[in-house]
Enzyme design. Structure first.
Site, mmCIF file in Angstrom:
data_model
loop_
_atom_site.group_PDB
_atom_site.id
_atom_site.type_symbol
_atom_site.label_atom_id
_atom_site.label_comp_id
_atom_site.label_asym_id
_atom_site.label_seq_id
_atom_site.Cartn_x
_atom_site.Cartn_y
_atom_site.Cartn_z
ATOM 1 N N CYS A 113 87.583 41.852 21.399
ATOM 2 C CA CYS A 113 86.933 41.303 19.620
ATOM 3 C C CYS A 113 85.844 40.629 20.129
ATOM 4 C CB CYS A 113 87.697 40.883 18.665
ATOM 5 S SG CYS A 113 89.398 41.509 18.523
ATOM 6 N N HIS A 241 83.463 38.194 13.678
ATOM 7 C CA HIS A 241 84.860 38.358 14.290
ATOM 8 C C HIS A 241 85.735 39.432 12.464
ATOM 9 C CE1 HIS A 241 87.319 41.750 15.237
ATOM 10 N NE2 HIS A 241 88.786 41.016 15.628
ATOM 11 N N ASN A 271 89.590 45.909 11.218
ATOM 12 C CA ASN A 271 89.506 45.845 11.845
ATOM 13 C C ASN A 271 88.972 46.257 13.302
ATOM 14 O OD1 ASN A 271 89.281 44.638 14.916
ATOM 15 N ND2 ASN A 271 91.184 42.400 14.663
#
Length: 315
Positions: A113, A241, A271
């Site tokens: 990430c 993020h 995500n």
């Protein structure tokens, strides 16, 4: 050694939209359960005929067009991804071939990430050192391919997509457009976010990640601003993020970015791992929510319990 700057950004997402109601037909969940815990309403899911390098290539082409550059102008390609199933050719080489590039250096960066901000720092360093003249930095992940769609704790989180940025040198005397990186990790807790096994599957210890992100990372993010010489109150935007709205909002508040637009693309994209920061940044630029020269905090965190951030100037 001159600084570097971002001269163009672009993004791409698959056409298929998966809603919370759709997921409720697959696992024991509901729209209320998902939105109250992670803030996600929809996510984009790539089909079997949409590999990671295709997602990355579309985003890269848009970034190059925005920068007024062509594939032939690029001499370094960095792709941040953790969902490259094949070992070789790497994703960067696949993107270079897809776009018809000449002979760029091609490297993949797997910091999950936090991959894009690590790759952006690497491109900045290469350009500053004269090892590259024009770099293409891409974050691209197909999380749907490493997801157990019977596990309601993870399948509700993920989406697919890509974002890209073109990095070039600043002119002599021009202020750097990419600030110093602040990066690091907590290796002993790296197991908290995993993509492991055969076939590889995404898993995480959600509470551990949440506590780490909301208690330890605000000070790190403020340190990023300090390295750049920017007061958090002067930030025009904060692009974290896009993991979970319950992480993004408290973290942005604790950074002290009281006047900034806070990217909340997670609500519509889920995500998307390494794609999440460039994807959200490109959308802010596209919608005109930030303008050329605005200071923007980019801060990635997650897998390996790694983090990396820098303050950039909006292209």
């Amino acid at each position: 050694m001159h600084g570097s700057r971002i001269t163009g950004v672009g993004h791409h997402q698959p056409a298929r939209i998966l809603t919370n109601e759709d997921l409720a037909g697959l696992v024991d969940t509901s729209d209320e359960w998902i939105t109250s815990r992670v803030g996600i309403r929809t996510r984009r899911i790539a089909g079997p005929d949409e590999p990671v390098d295709e997602l990355a290539g579309h985003a890269a082409a848009k970034a190059l067009a925005a920068a007024g550059a062509t594939p032939a102008d690029v001499d370094l390609v960095l792709v941040a991804t953790s969902t490259a199933i094949d070992r070789s050719p790497n994703m960067a080489a696949r993107v270079a071939a897809r776009l018809g590039m000449g002979s760029p250096a091609t490297m993949d960066v797997n910091v999950v990430c936090a991959g894009f901000t690590h790759a952006l720092a690497t491109a900045d360093h290469a350009v500053r050192a004269g090892a590259a003249r024009r770099a293409l930095v891409i974050g691209a992940d197909k999380m749907s391919e490493v997801t157990d769609w019977t596990d309601r704790t993870t399948c509700v989180l993920v989406g697919d997509g890509a974002g890209a940025a073109v990095v070039e040198p600043c002119a002599a005397g021009e202020e750097p457009g990419i600030g110093p990186v602040l990066w690091g990790s907590v290796p002993e807790l790296g197991h908290a976010v995993r993509i492991e096994g055969t076939p590889p599957r995404f898993a995480q210890e959600g509470q551990s990640v949440y506590r780490w992100a909301t208690t330890k990372l605000p000070a790190v993010a403020r340190g990023v601003c300090e390295r750049a010489g920017v007061d958090p109150a002067d930030l025009a935007a904060v692009v974290l993020h896009q993991a979970n709205l319950r992480i993004i909002e408290p973290l942005a508040l604790r950074i002290g970015a009281v006047n900034a637009v806070v990217a909340r693309d997670v609500t519509e994209s889920g995500n998307t791992s390494a794609a999440s920061i460039p994807l959200a940044l490109a959308k802010l630029v596209e919608r005109g929510e930030i303008t050329t020269g605005d200071p923007v905090l980019l801060f990635g965190f997650g897998g390996n319990l790694s983090y990396a951030g820098q303050v950039v100037r909006c292209p």
